[in-house]
Design a protein around this motif. Structure first.
Motif, mmCIF file in Angstrom:
data_model
loop_
_atom_site.group_PDB
_atom_site.id
_atom_site.type_symbol
_atom_site.label_atom_id
_atom_site.label_comp_id
_atom_site.label_asym_id
_atom_site.label_seq_id
_atom_site.Cartn_x
_atom_site.Cartn_y
_atom_site.Cartn_z
ATOM 1 N N THR A 40 0.828 -1.204 0.000
ATOM 2 C CA THR A 40 0.000 0.000 0.000
ATOM 3 C C THR A 40 0.862 1.254 0.000
ATOM 4 N N LEU A 41 1.940 1.222 0.756
ATOM 5 C CA LEU A 41 2.860 2.365 0.760
ATOM 6 C C LEU A 41 3.387 2.642 -0.631
ATOM 7 N N LEU A 42 3.821 1.607 -1.336
ATOM 8 C CA LEU A 42 4.374 1.797 -2.680
ATOM 9 C C LEU A 42 3.316 2.291 -3.658
ATOM 10 N N VAL A 43 2.104 1.765 -3.556
ATOM 11 C CA VAL A 43 1.017 2.227 -4.425
ATOM 12 C C VAL A 43 0.788 3.727 -4.245
ATOM 13 N N LEU A 44 0.701 4.161 -2.987
ATOM 14 C CA LEU A 44 0.398 5.567 -2.735
ATOM 15 C C LEU A 44 1.567 6.477 -3.064
ATOM 16 N N LEU A 45 2.782 6.016 -2.847
ATOM 17 C CA LEU A 45 3.935 6.819 -3.245
ATOM 18 C C LEU A 45 3.998 6.967 -4.762
ATOM 19 N N ALA A 46 3.645 5.903 -5.489
ATOM 20 C CA ALA A 46 3.619 5.981 -6.947
ATOM 21 C C ALA A 46 2.578 6.996 -7.417
#
Length: 207
Positions: free
Chosen positions: A62-68
């Protein structure tokens, strides 16, 4: 990419030379048709250890999705374009439902304009072919990330061929994770703010 490298799936009847040619043609097409590439990497095991027992913490995925999403939002903002964007993610990850809840928060909390948000979807690569380009970039970055952590500094030739000077890469290391843990543990930082707001604050470290 995994099937291409190992001669599996739709590549199972192709020789190694044919698979290499296929990848070369796909890389040429991606470089021609895509505007920019973003890729982020994280060691999920380290992330899980750092975040163990932390309230409000979510998964590394989820962190990577939102950072993207934040990186893409910043790119659109700098570009000065007047547009709306639909965000597509590859379906099938175990934490996709969690990430989807955060994505649904964008319009629900009134951030649609900020993120140029028109909609989002978790889709199969077979049905959204541009996801194949993202798959190739993610595979290459992951391979490089793992190899580098093992002490190998070399970069695959196909990775070099795929990446352009303006494509952006970020590795979330231990220092970033510790800062995120501190943010989660700071009740004052979280109180009264939406997940999108405090993740936007955290994402400032990658801008």
């Amino acid at each position: 990419m995994t099937d291409c490298v190992h001669g599996a799936g739709e590549y199972r009847k192709l020789s190694k030379d044919q698979r290499i040619l296929s990848e070369k043609l796909l890389i040429r097409n991606i470089r021609k048709r895509s505007v920019v590439g973003f890729s982020l990497a994280i060691d999920q095991r380290v992330f899980d250890q750092v975040m163990e027992g932390v309230p409000f913490a979510h998964s590394a995925y989820t962190l990577l999705v939102l950072l993207a999403v934040l990186k893409f939002r910043d790119f659109l903002d700098r570009s000065g374009v007047d547009c709306q964007a639909t965000y597509y993610f590859e379906a099938g990850h175990a934490k996709a439902k969690e990430a989807n809840l955060f994505m649904e928060g964008i319009p629900r909390l009134g951030f649609s304009r900020y993120f140029f948000y028109l909609g989002h979807s978790f889709a199969e690569k077979q049905n959204q072919l541009p996801l194949q380009a993202a798959d190739m970039l993610a595979w290459q970055h992951r391979h490089f990330y793992l190899r580098r952590n093992e002490g190998h500094a070399g970069i695959r030739k196909d990775f070099k061929a795929l990446v352009r000077d303006h494509d952006l890469f970020s590795d979330i290391d231990l220092s970033h994770m510790l800062k995120l843990r501190a943010l989660f543990e700071d009740a004052k930082a979280i109180s009264g703010q939406s997940p999108i707001q405090w993740l936007s604050f955290f994402a400032g470290m990658f801008r």
